[in-house]
Design an enzyme around this catalytic site. Structure first.
Site, PDB file in Angstrom:
ATOM      1  N   ASP A  82       0.844  -1.105   0.034  1.00 38.61           N
ATOM      2  CA  ASP A  82      -0.123  -0.056  -0.082  1.00 38.61           C
ATOM      3  C   ASP A  82       0.972   1.292   0.023  1.00 38.61           C
ATOM      4  OD1 ASP A  82       0.886   0.320   2.571  1.00 38.61           O
ATOM      5  OD2 ASP A  82      -1.022  -0.076   3.378  1.00 38.61           O
ATOM      6  N   GLY A  84       1.029   3.688   2.459  1.00 38.46           N
ATOM      7  CA  GLY A  84       1.151   4.181   3.664  1.00 38.46           C
ATOM      8  C   GLY A  84       0.469   5.117   4.061  1.00 38.46           C
ATOM      9  N   GLN A 141     -10.996   7.288  -5.405  1.00 37.30           N
ATOM     10  CA  GLN A 141     -11.722   7.997  -4.179  1.00 37.30           C
ATOM     11  C   GLN A 141     -12.957   8.520  -4.305  1.00 37.30           C
ATOM     12  OE1 GLN A 141     -10.906   7.405  -1.104  1.00 37.30           O
ATOM     13  NE2 GLN A 141      -8.686   6.499  -1.100  1.00 37.30           N
ATOM     14  N   GLY A 150     -11.103   4.008   0.159  1.00 38.05           N
ATOM     15  CA  GLY A 150     -11.980   4.880   1.011  1.00 38.05           C
ATOM     16  C   GLY A 150     -13.302   4.045   1.083  1.00 38.05           C
ATOM     17  N   ASP A 170      -7.784  -7.387   0.051  1.00 37.54           N
ATOM     18  CA  ASP A 170      -6.969  -7.597   1.117  1.00 37.54           C
ATOM     19  C   ASP A 170      -7.644  -7.381   2.222  1.00 37.54           C
ATOM     20  OD1 ASP A 170      -6.480  -4.609   0.710  1.00 37.54           O
ATOM     21  OD2 ASP A 170      -5.653  -4.906   2.608  1.00 37.54           O
ATOM     22  N   HIS A 221      -5.520 -21.531   9.699  1.00 38.48           N
ATOM     23  CA  HIS A 221      -7.237 -21.709   9.250  1.00 38.48           C
ATOM     24  C   HIS A 221      -7.744 -20.557   8.629  1.00 38.48           C
ATOM     25  CE1 HIS A 221     -11.105 -23.099   9.085  1.00 38.48           C
ATOM     26  NE2 HIS A 221     -11.439 -22.112   9.816  1.00 38.48           N
TER      27      HIS A 221
END
Lengths: 376, 376
Positions: A92, A94, A194, A221, A271, A340
């Protein structure tokens, strides 16, 4: 970086594809485990590869910049060499951590001045410096420097912020064009849409981002506290504008339900810290639903954690044993639960992929959403 | 339980042997990783078996009795089934933890009344109940219930305590004789020599313990703060009395140096929390000496943790990466350091074994003690 669409669902916007990187192929839709500071918490790289079957992991530029720092990462030959993960890495920009962790941050047109959450030291991130840092980290996929607006966010703030994010993007694109890949493999920039939860801003931003013609595109966002309906509406709107032939990454999303719904809307990459963070607290995502393993209910349950899921730790260990470990704060509890949950997330996207290929995705998804979101 | 002496060092009391258990062979001298509450902290069973190459692990009766408790362990079919470790397990008698962790303990001839360190609930351990508990846990090696005297300890207290430990031993022996192995494999009792640092008491205790003719024998009450010279003197004295043809287990010892010196005195089995506990704090035992990985010195050191040792984590990861993880309190740091330290301990005893077999133990040991105890 090449992306090849391999199939499209007839009844939704879901699709499958293959993303080629300098560290191998990624089959989409994909979930990317979060490896904050060079480690996916409580999971060894060998387990990520062989148990979880992760194809790409995420690193956080903010954390890696502060520790171990770019000097050491450069000397090591990049993050892949430093942490021993030889498959693709996305970092990413930051920005998100600067806003959520950095103290006394100050946003200007030039960039962001912030204080480290570790020692209070002062730092500046600019679109240029953040491109340079991600080059040094050696990310296969570099994220543009943006401002991630909070929720709720006033329209005027969201609009101004979006426009600044667009201006910053141009600087990111220029910096990437001026600089070379650091370690001999391609490093691709993904710009970020965004616009908070405002239809016109999201449309404007998606059109601008699409016009930059970068190798992939992201939606930022969202998953910052807005209702799920807003997340889905914005995702759907943006996916309708972003190019079909490039991967779409929805940042920071989410629950298994969110992921399935957003695959249906045309998202390829996800993610989230949820599978690992919740694992450490004893919350398990399973093929039968959500389990809080701390509950008395599982105390004597000697059945496997998730027999249907398969995989070593999920079938080898019992719920009662995992509960015992978590209740006793044994580190192994965090290890097993994290492996898991990640295995489940990777299974979920891989199963979605199969269903899309078979043309059965929508029916499967509608049923699966009910199962994975129920609490057992 | 059969023990076969396979070689004896000509220049010291060191020896090698093979101990046959219901869960396979143990090659001595051996180090037993401590799996306190059914888990060797931060190390998965699969890693214990394939990376560390542990042959037997230890469980703590006190912890297992309190959580998960004997009901669940019995229902699971014993600890091996509960935690998935299919090689031998030795359990201590719980005595040591009762004294060190249990609040308001009261020792009587009958046994010990104590309060749980978890919830303050009141419990009683007697020689009989502790045999029953270890039967249910399913230990291959069951330790006698003893009082582990502290250091320093007045002569009169040490003598009375030793005599009570001997009386308790008879009750342990009787209880084991009256009861059957719980899960179809042999469960062998090891009595424990006590007597603090007093020659006459140790001699008396060793003679009494030897006379019980049990399958193996242990030395307790050492490594509790006494000078190393006292530990070695007592160990040597006791090894001279205990039978040659039975395994000798020195409880709770110790540093790599302690282990090498006590192998030379005739000890076959060791356990200690040091390799795992110190690992979590960043202290590494290596083939070159002791490393505090938190030191600035290792910040940029991209060389393997321990190239000479071999093994996956010790050669795959760099000192700089492990330091980064430990400094950042990443769970993976504890995992890697724990696997490394245990791998080193198992390497050390396996190397000692080879040297004894080759007749070169004493020279090797004298040199190795210097190396493993130096701080890098």
């Amino acid at each position: 970086m090449k992306f090849k669409l391999t199939s499209v669902d007839p009844k939704s916007a879901a699709r499958t594809g293959i993303l080629q990187t300098g560290h191998g192929e990624i089959q989409t839709p994909i979930f990317m485990p979060v490896g904050t500071a060079g480690s996916v918490k409580a999971v060894h790289q060998r387990e990520l590869e062989y148990d979880v079957q992760a194809q790409i992991i995420l690193g956080n530029t903010y954390h890696l910049y502060l520790r171990p720092g770019t000097d050491l990462l450069e000397r090591a030959g990049g993050l892949h060499r430093f942490n021993g993960w030889s498959k693709p890495i996305l970092t990413d920009s930051g920005g998100y951590q600067v806003y959520s962790l950095g103290a006394n941050r100050k946003i200007t047109e030039e960039g962001v001045i912030f204080k480290s959450h570790i020692d209070g030291s002062k730092h500046t991130f600019s679109p240029e410096s953040v491109m340079d840092i991600q080059r040094i980290i050696g990310a296969d996929i570099v994220m543009a420097f943006d401002e991630c607006t909070p929720y709720p966010c006033e329209y005027a703030y969201a609009k101004n912020s979006m426009n600044m994010t667009h201006r910053w993007l141009k600087r990111c694109v220029d910096r990437m064009a001026e600089t070379e890949p650091r370690y001999g493999y391609e490093q691709a920039l993904f710009p970020i849409v965004q616009g908070s939860v405002y239809n016109d801003l999201r449309k404007m931003s998606a059109e601008f981002i699409a016009s930059q013609d970068q190798p992939g595109n992201a939606i930022g966002g969202l998953s910052v506290g807005e209702p799920h309906e807003d997340m889905y509406a914005m995702t759907s709107l943006v996916c309708g504008i972003l190019p079909q032939d490039k991967p779409r990454y929805l940042m920071g999303v989410g629950t298994p339900e969110n992921i399935l719904e957003c695959i249906a809307l045309g998202i390829d990459m996800f993610d989230c810290v949820m599978p690992t963070r919740n694992a450490r607290n004893g919350m398990l995502f399973t093929t039968q639903g959500i389990i809080n393993i701390r509950n008395e209910r599982w105390k004597d349950d000697l059945s496997p954690i998730d027999a249907t899921l398969g995989g070593y730790v999920s079938t080898f260990h019992s719920k009662a044993y995992l509960r015992h470990l978590i209740i006793n704060k044994e580190i192994l509890g965090a290890q097993i639960a994290s492996i898991h949950n990640l295995t489940f997330y990777l299974w979920l996207v891989s199963e979605a992929r199969k269903q899309i290929e078979a043309g059965t995705f929508t029916t499967w998804k509608n049923n699966m959403v009910k199962i994975v979101s129920q609490r057992l």
